[in-house]
Design a protein around this motif. Structure first.
Motif, PDB file in Angstrom:
ATOM      1  N   SER B  41      77.997 -21.620   1.950  1.00 43.68           N
ATOM      2  CA  SER B  41      78.440 -22.708   1.089  1.00 43.68           C
ATOM      3  C   SER B  41      78.141 -24.027   1.790  1.00 43.68           C
ATOM      4  CB  SER B  41      79.930 -22.578   0.771  1.00 43.68           C
ATOM      5  OG  SER B  41      80.652 -22.423   1.957  1.00 43.68           O
ATOM      6  N   GLY B  42      77.663 -24.979   1.022  1.00 45.27           N
ATOM      7  CA  GLY B  42      77.279 -26.257   1.604  1.00 45.27           C
ATOM      8  C   GLY B  42      75.842 -26.298   2.076  1.00 45.27           C
ATOM      9  N   SER B  43      75.098 -25.214   1.855  1.00 47.15           N
ATOM     10  CA  SER B  43      73.700 -25.199   2.313  1.00 47.15           C
ATOM     11  C   SER B  43      72.792 -25.916   1.327  1.00 47.15           C
ATOM     12  CB  SER B  43      73.225 -23.756   2.487  1.00 47.15           C
ATOM     13  OG  SER B  43      73.298 -23.072   1.254  1.00 47.15           O
ATOM     14  N   GLY B  44      73.296 -26.212   0.138  1.00 45.35           N
ATOM     15  CA  GLY B  44      72.501 -26.949  -0.841  1.00 45.35           C
ATOM     16  C   GLY B  44      71.866 -26.069  -1.901  1.00 45.35           C
ATOM     17  N   LYS B  45      72.170 -24.772  -1.868  1.00 42.45           N
ATOM     18  CA  LYS B  45      71.500 -23.864  -2.815  1.00 42.45           C
ATOM     19  C   LYS B  45      71.885 -24.160  -4.264  1.00 42.45           C
ATOM     20  CE  LYS B  45      74.906 -20.166  -1.946  1.00 42.45           C
ATOM     21  NZ  LYS B  45      75.957 -21.030  -1.356  1.00 42.45           N
ATOM     22  N   THR B  46      73.172 -24.467  -4.499  1.00 39.56           N
ATOM     23  CA  THR B  46      73.611 -24.770  -5.867  1.00 39.56           C
ATOM     24  C   THR B  46      73.031 -26.106  -6.337  1.00 39.56           C
ATOM     25  OG1 THR B  46      75.612 -23.451  -5.657  1.00 39.56           O
ATOM     26  CG2 THR B  46      75.641 -25.176  -7.314  1.00 39.56           C
ATOM     27  N   THR B  47      72.913 -27.058  -5.413  1.00 38.66           N
ATOM     28  CA  THR B  47      72.328 -28.352  -5.764  1.00 38.66           C
ATOM     29  C   THR B  47      70.880 -28.171  -6.236  1.00 38.66           C
ATOM     30  OG1 THR B  47      73.730 -29.369  -4.110  1.00 38.66           O
ATOM     31  CG2 THR B  47      71.919 -30.689  -4.934  1.00 38.66           C
ATOM     32  N   ILE B  48      70.129 -27.303  -5.544  1.00 41.48           N
ATOM     33  CA  ILE B  48      68.750 -27.026  -5.966  1.00 41.48           C
ATOM     34  C   ILE B  48      68.751 -26.478  -7.392  1.00 41.48           C
ATOM     35  CG2 ILE B  48      66.709 -25.594  -5.534  1.00 41.48           C
ATOM     36  CD1 ILE B  48      66.859 -27.208  -3.162  1.00 41.48           C
ATOM     37  N   LEU B  49      69.627 -25.527  -7.647  1.00 42.06           N
ATOM     38  CA  LEU B  49      69.699 -24.904  -8.977  1.00 42.06           C
ATOM     39  C   LEU B  49      70.043 -25.951 -10.036  1.00 42.06           C
ATOM     40  CD1 LEU B  49      69.403 -21.852  -9.769  1.00 42.06           C
ATOM     41  CD2 LEU B  49      71.843 -21.892 -10.187  1.00 42.06           C
TER      42      LEU B  49
END
Lengths: 269, 376
Positions: B41-49
């Motif tokens: 969590s906080g790695s930015g994966k959801t932001t990319i999506l």
């Protein structure tokens, strides 16, 4: 509840079935004449007028309050606090005092007329006070916060779940379709609560039509008041009150179906 | 990977206020692929999506879908659909109306909508639930409705943001299979976000491993497991033992590595030079215990063992600072009793040494189980 709410209402219901004495007062003798009079007399028009008045005031409040509540709910935290404060401030002053203030604003020698005259926009003072329009304005003004607050609470609940709006956008809906198909339906509990909070006091209002309408506007509240105080016909006044209460209870029963649906909590479970 | 690029991320950056959460992120996803973005969590994966979906605008770089630049295009005009982490089903609509939502927005005739809703609900096995209210459904059923609501629109890409995280383990495994089946049947591109490496490994054609808004490695699950690009990837994808050490010599394709506890060898890799600091990674299943073939790398005492069918998981304590995790094939429960002193052995070819990163591990060794390192 029983002492302060139940007994007075039951007593009122009781005397609404009694006869009026020759010089006022109550004669304890059962009759349906009071109700009979209500439905056959010219007084029934007062009730219809009051219902129309209340529906219009409620509708105008809703239309004005919704965008306002929307702006509050979507404002950043600091501005939200200030706006909510501004909505609540009027509660600190008696609505009677606020009505007098409004009278001062729109009276013939009042603030608005003097400004318009000073700037030569008009040459004759406008006759705004003591009209039906003024009664609408006064009632609308005094009721507006009661509409804004439940709408705000409801909208805030939707804004706290941005995923509903995102899902709608994701499925192809633009901003207006998202509003009409997702946001508005989710705020139905707020709409129902606000409408009830405005409609019920408006149906029973008496001093605003008296002050702003100048006696020319007679609503059921004024009618009841005059039966009790001026005509000294308590049973007839009580019967009119009972009718208003029945209408109110019917409305509450009807709208509670829309109010108790805790849409958001359930949806997120 | 054949076929055309369906999603292209070209040097994408994202700033929130004054912090850069995504740095120069580039990645291609082909038509029909099942790609997972894996990260804590906080790695930015959801932001990319969310930038692919159009819920967030890129701060720099470009997102293309099927060759079309998506910059400035709002979510409702993008040819993608999402399955949200908490489903985001409309609570004021029933199952049918939720699924029909997208087609009603597009003003399809009701007759066609009816057909397509039935087809979509059929695909997720919920034909009988059309008239149910959302709150009458279980978590797993809500998940299926969310999928049906997305696929009914026949998007070019289906975006899934940790869709199974709210389900219990058994249901999660079922839904993993279900999603794989849907992916095969629909033939559309899936982009999946998760912090669960097992889920990522079992479902994806390719996995992008993210940390701190950067892409650490983008490869097939097999490639990630066998050839992780860094110690961080090795510890995130599968379990591994990590040892800090220094290269003391390079001989015949092997770096000789001195750690605080032992001297060993690992295949030479990029960044190895005499004197350079490295992190040695040895998978638990690469370790053998107590046989006399080959020189032992170190000795330790068995601290704990967990019997798991054909595998025994064993923790060998070398000293206070070092415990090594091993996964041993064995069918007999009386092998390797607790307290026994054993030799620890692994083949140099089964270990990997990565140049030490700045943000690396300070202790001599750290055991990073898959889920502990996922930061949950």
């Amino acid at each position: 509840m029983i002492v302060f709410f139940g007994i007075p209402n039951l007593y009122m219901l009781f005397i609404s079935f009694m006869q009026v004495g020759g010089y006022g007062g109550i004669v304890y003798h059962f009759t349906l004449a009071n109700y009979h009079l209500l439905f056959h007399w010219i007084e029934f028009k007062v009730i219809v007028d009051s219902l129309i008045f209340s529906v219009i005031v409620t509708a105008v409040c809703l239309v004005v309050a919704y965008p306002f509540a929307y702006i509050i709910a979507t404002s950043p935290a600091r501005r939200k606090l200030i706006l909510l404060f501004l909505v609540i401030v009027p509660f600190w002053t008696s609505s009677l005092i606020r009505t007098f203030a409004l009278m001062f604003l729109i009276s013939t020698e009042g603030f608005i007329n003097s400004v318009l005259l000073d700037f030569h926009i008009i040459h004759q003072p406008l006759n705004m006070l003591y009209t039906l329009g003024a009664t609408y304005l006064g009632q609308f003004y005094s009721m507006l916060p009661y509409m804004i607050l439940p709408l705000y609470a409801s909208l805030q609940g939707v804004m706290d779940h941005p995923e509903y709006m995102e899902a709608s956008r994701d499925l192809g809906a633009g901003a207006s379709k998202t509003f009409w198909r997702v946001v508005a339906p989710l705020t139905i509990p707020g709409i129902a609560t606000g409408s009830l909070l405005v409609f019920i006091p408006t149906l029973g209002t008496f001093f605003i039509p008296l002050l702003m309408g100048g006696g020319g506007v007679v609503l059921v509240g004024n009618f009841i008041e005059s039966q009790f105080l001026a005509a000294d016909n308590w049973p007839f006044g009580a019967a009119a009150s009972a009718l208003v209460i029945v209408i109110t209870l019917l409305l509450i029963g009807f709208s509670s179906r829309y109010m108790n649906n805790a849409f958001l909590e359930e949806g997120n479970a | 990977m054949s076929g055309s690029v369906m999603i292209g991320l070209h040097g994408v950056t994202k700033n929130f206020a004054h912090t850069q959460v995504i740095r120069e992120f580039s990645l291609d996803i082909y038509q029909g692929e099942f790609v997972t973005l894996l990260g804590a969590s906080g790695s930015g994966k959801t932001t990319i999506l969310r930038m692919i979906a159009g819920f967030e605008e890129v701060s720099g770089g470009r997102v293309t879908i099927d060759g079309v630049d998506m910059t400035g295009l709002p979510a409702n005009l993008r040819p993608v659909n999402s399955v949200f982490q908490n489903y985001a089903l409309f609570p004021h609509l029933n199952v049918y109306d939720n699924v029909a939502f997208g087609l009603r927005i597009k003003k399809f005739p009701e007759k066609l909508i009816k057909e397509r809703v039935r087809e979509s609900l059929n695909m997720v096995g919920l034909d009988a639930f059309a008239t149910r209210r959302i709150r009458q459904l279980s978590g797993g059923q809500q998940q299926r409705v969310a999928i049906a609501r997305a696929i009914i629109n026949r998007p070019k890409v289906l975006l899934l943001d940790e869709p199974l995280s709210a389900l219990d383990l058994k249901l999660r495994k079922e839904m993993q299979l279900e999603l794989k089946r849907l992916h095969r049947e629909l033939g559309i591109t899936f982009v999946y976000v998760t912090h669960d490496q097992e889920e990522a490994m079992s479902m994806s054609d390719r996995i992008g491993v993210l940390a701190h808004g950067e892409l650490l490695q983008y490869a097939s699950p097999e490639e990630l497991y066998a050839n992780p690009a860094s110690a961080a990837v090795a510890s995130f994808v599968g379990e591994t033992n990590l040892f800090d050490g220094t290269v003391v010599d390079i001989v015949k394709g092997y770096s000789v590595i001195q750690t605080r506890h032992f001297l060993t060898k690992a295949p030479v890799a990029e960044g190895h030079a005499v004197g350079s600091a490295v992190v040695l990674s040895v998978r638990p299943e690469a370790i053998r215990l107590g046989d006399s073939v080959g020189a032992p790398i170190c000795r330790g005492i068995i601290m704990e063992r967990i019997f798991a069918g054909s595998l025994i998981r064993i923790w060998v304590r070398v000293d206070e600072a070092l415990t090594i995790q091993c996964l041993i094939h064995g069918t007999r429960n009386d092998e390797f009793p607790i307290g026994e002193e054993v030799d620890v052995i692994w083949e140099p070819n089964h270990s990997l040494a990565f140049p030490k990163e700045i943000k690396s591990l300070s202790e001599d060794s750290q055991l990073l189980g898959s889920n502990e390192s996922a930061g949950q």
